[in-house]
Motif scaffolding. Sequence first.
Motif, PDB file in Angstrom:
ATOM      1  N   VAL A 181      73.402 122.290  70.510  1.00  0.00           N
ATOM      2  CA  VAL A 181      72.990 121.373  71.490  1.00  0.00           C
ATOM      3  C   VAL A 181      74.096 120.109  71.582  1.00  0.00           C
ATOM      4  N   LYS A 182      74.180 119.329  70.282  1.00  0.00           N
ATOM      5  CA  LYS A 182      75.027 118.074  70.651  1.00  0.00           C
ATOM      6  C   LYS A 182      75.749 117.942  69.041  1.00  0.00           C
ATOM      7  N   ASP A 183      75.062 117.810  68.192  1.00  0.00           N
ATOM      8  CA  ASP A 183      75.347 117.465  67.087  1.00  0.00           C
ATOM      9  C   ASP A 183      75.532 118.727  66.107  1.00  0.00           C
ATOM     10  N   ILE A 184      76.851 118.809  65.693  1.00  0.00           N
ATOM     11  CA  ILE A 184      77.205 119.836  64.763  1.00  0.00           C
ATOM     12  C   ILE A 184      77.717 119.567  63.461  1.00  0.00           C
ATOM     13  N   VAL A 185      77.862 120.455  62.388  1.00  0.00           N
ATOM     14  CA  VAL A 185      78.385 120.316  60.966  1.00  0.00           C
ATOM     15  C   VAL A 185      79.531 121.306  60.938  1.00  0.00           C
ATOM     16  N   ILE A 186      80.670 121.000  60.783  1.00  0.00           N
ATOM     17  CA  ILE A 186      81.738 121.987  60.431  1.00  0.00           C
ATOM     18  C   ILE A 186      82.028 121.880  59.010  1.00  0.00           C
ATOM     19  N   VAL A 187      82.012 123.197  58.481  1.00  0.00           N
ATOM     20  CA  VAL A 187      82.038 123.168  56.973  1.00  0.00           C
ATOM     21  C   VAL A 187      83.342 124.437  56.682  1.00  0.00           C
ATOM     22  N   GLY A 188      84.184 123.887  55.914  1.00  0.00           N
ATOM     23  CA  GLY A 188      85.140 124.604  55.269  1.00  0.00           C
ATOM     24  C   GLY A 188      84.429 125.516  54.139  1.00  0.00           C
ATOM     25  N   VAL A 189      84.733 126.923  54.307  1.00  0.00           N
ATOM     26  CA  VAL A 189      84.155 127.991  53.240  1.00  0.00           C
ATOM     27  C   VAL A 189      85.385 128.683  52.833  1.00  0.00           C
ATOM     28  N   SER A 190      86.185 128.300  52.078  1.00  0.00           N
ATOM     29  CA  SER A 190      87.267 129.176  51.790  1.00  0.00           C
ATOM     30  C   SER A 190      87.999 129.661  52.698  1.00  0.00           C
ATOM     31  N   SER A 191      87.896 130.954  52.997  1.00  0.00           N
ATOM     32  CA  SER A 191      88.998 131.644  54.001  1.00  0.00           C
ATOM     33  C   SER A 191      88.582 131.318  55.436  1.00  0.00           C
ATOM     34  N   ARG A 192      87.385 130.622  55.693  1.00  0.00           N
ATOM     35  CA  ARG A 192      86.936 130.376  57.097  1.00  0.00           C
ATOM     36  C   ARG A 192      86.475 129.155  57.164  1.00  0.00           C
ATOM     37  N   ILE A 193      86.290 128.682  58.382  1.00  0.00           N
ATOM     38  CA  ILE A 193      85.642 127.552  58.601  1.00  0.00           C
ATOM     39  C   ILE A 193      84.290 127.855  59.390  1.00  0.00           C
ATOM     40  N   GLU A 194      83.047 127.144  59.276  1.00  0.00           N
ATOM     41  CA  GLU A 194      81.488 127.525  59.679  1.00  0.00           C
ATOM     42  C   GLU A 194      81.146 126.334  60.607  1.00  0.00           C
ATOM     43  N   VAL A 195      80.784 126.630  61.769  1.00  0.00           N
ATOM     44  CA  VAL A 195      80.233 125.588  62.620  1.00  0.00           C
ATOM     45  C   VAL A 195      78.556 125.735  62.818  1.00  0.00           C
ATOM     46  N   TRP A 196      77.988 124.692  62.449  1.00  0.00           N
ATOM     47  CA  TRP A 196      76.613 124.843  62.543  1.00  0.00           C
ATOM     48  C   TRP A 196      75.981 123.731  63.436  1.00  0.00           C
ATOM     49  N   ALA A 197      74.948 124.135  64.129  1.00  0.00           N
ATOM     50  CA  ALA A 197      74.126 122.938  64.714  1.00  0.00           C
ATOM     51  C   ALA A 197      73.488 122.384  63.637  1.00  0.00           C
ATOM     52  N   GLN A 198      73.215 120.824  63.813  1.00  0.00           N
ATOM     53  CA  GLN A 198      72.816 120.113  62.684  1.00  0.00           C
ATOM     54  C   GLN A 198      71.377 120.490  62.284  1.00  0.00           C
ATOM     55  N   GLU A 199      70.566 121.120  63.074  1.00  0.00           N
ATOM     56  CA  GLU A 199      69.187 121.356  62.676  1.00  0.00           C
ATOM     57  C   GLU A 199      69.354 122.660  61.706  1.00  0.00           C
ATOM     58  N   GLU A 200      70.102 123.608  62.319  1.00  0.00           N
ATOM     59  CA  GLU A 200      70.528 124.759  61.472  1.00  0.00           C
ATOM     60  C   GLU A 200      71.272 124.649  60.122  1.00  0.00           C
ATOM     61  N   TRP A 201      71.989 123.492  59.956  1.00  0.00           N
ATOM     62  CA  TRP A 201      72.669 123.332  58.707  1.00  0.00           C
ATOM     63  C   TRP A 201      71.750 122.521  57.863  1.00  0.00           C
ATOM     64  N   ASP A 202      70.802 121.690  58.299  1.00  0.00           N
ATOM     65  CA  ASP A 202      69.913 121.214  57.471  1.00  0.00           C
ATOM     66  C   ASP A 202      68.836 122.233  56.958  1.00  0.00           C
ATOM     67  N   LYS A 203      68.583 122.964  57.736  1.00  0.00           N
ATOM     68  CA  LYS A 203      67.482 124.123  57.027  1.00  0.00           C
ATOM     69  C   LYS A 203      68.419 124.871  55.918  1.00  0.00           C
ATOM     70  N   GLU A 204      69.593 125.364  56.093  1.00  0.00           N
ATOM     71  CA  GLU A 204      70.405 125.806  55.269  1.00  0.00           C
ATOM     72  C   GLU A 204      70.813 124.999  54.054  1.00  0.00           C
ATOM     73  N   ALA A 205      70.831 124.084  54.033  1.00  0.00           N
ATOM     74  CA  ALA A 205      71.078 123.186  52.926  1.00  0.00           C
ATOM     75  C   ALA A 205      69.800 122.988  51.966  1.00  0.00           C
ATOM     76  N   GLU A 206      68.713 123.102  52.448  1.00  0.00           N
ATOM     77  CA  GLU A 206      67.479 122.965  51.756  1.00  0.00           C
ATOM     78  C   GLU A 206      67.751 124.101  50.729  1.00  0.00           C
ATOM     79  N   ASN A 207      68.175 125.122  51.034  1.00  0.00           N
ATOM     80  CA  ASN A 207      68.042 126.367  49.914  1.00  0.00           C
ATOM     81  C   ASN A 207      69.226 126.349  48.988  1.00  0.00           C
ATOM     82  N   PHE A 208      70.236 125.232  48.909  1.00  0.00           N
ATOM     83  CA  PHE A 208      71.441 124.949  48.216  1.00  0.00           C
ATOM     84  C   PHE A 208      70.998 124.888  46.530  1.00  0.00           C
ATOM     85  N   ASN A 209      70.042 124.242  46.218  1.00  0.00           N
ATOM     86  CA  ASN A 209      69.837 123.881  44.920  1.00  0.00           C
ATOM     87  C   ASN A 209      69.202 125.280  44.290  1.00  0.00           C
TER      88      ASN A 209
END
Length: 140
Positions: A101-129
């Motif tokens: 919608v508005k806020d995004i997170v841009i992440v460098g992931v080796s050979s690609r870049i990923e563009v996430w909606a802030q809300e989707e990134w927050d959900k993804e980040a919960e699984n990191f640990n």
Amino acid sequence: MSFGMYNHSVDSKNRFIIPAQLRSELGDRIILFRSPDESKCIYVYTEERWDEICREIDNLPPSSNSRHLQRALLHAAIPVELDKTGRVTLNQSFKEYANIVKDIVIVGVSSRIEVWAQEEWDKEAENFNECLANEIEIRF
């Protein structure tokens, strides 16, 4: 090699800026690709890397499954030009796919870049640990 995380937003014309730290490796033309898994993000590839991926897809053994795979993957990609300030315009279908919608997170992931909606990134980040604890055995 891309790495790092950057918070940005999409403007009223559906444009966002690729951070300069990531942009230097991309060139003027990039490929946007809908993530092929359950993550709701957009992959950004250089043309060179995308050509490598296409060659791998083309080299699959001929079968109806490989043709379905080719269609499924290749229909989900579009080439786009970066403007002089490093902005990319997202089409509506990509915005909807990634729930942007508005806020995004841009992440460098080796050979690609990923563009996430802030809300989707927050959900993804919960699984990191959990992932780090259970799956990875890298010495830092």
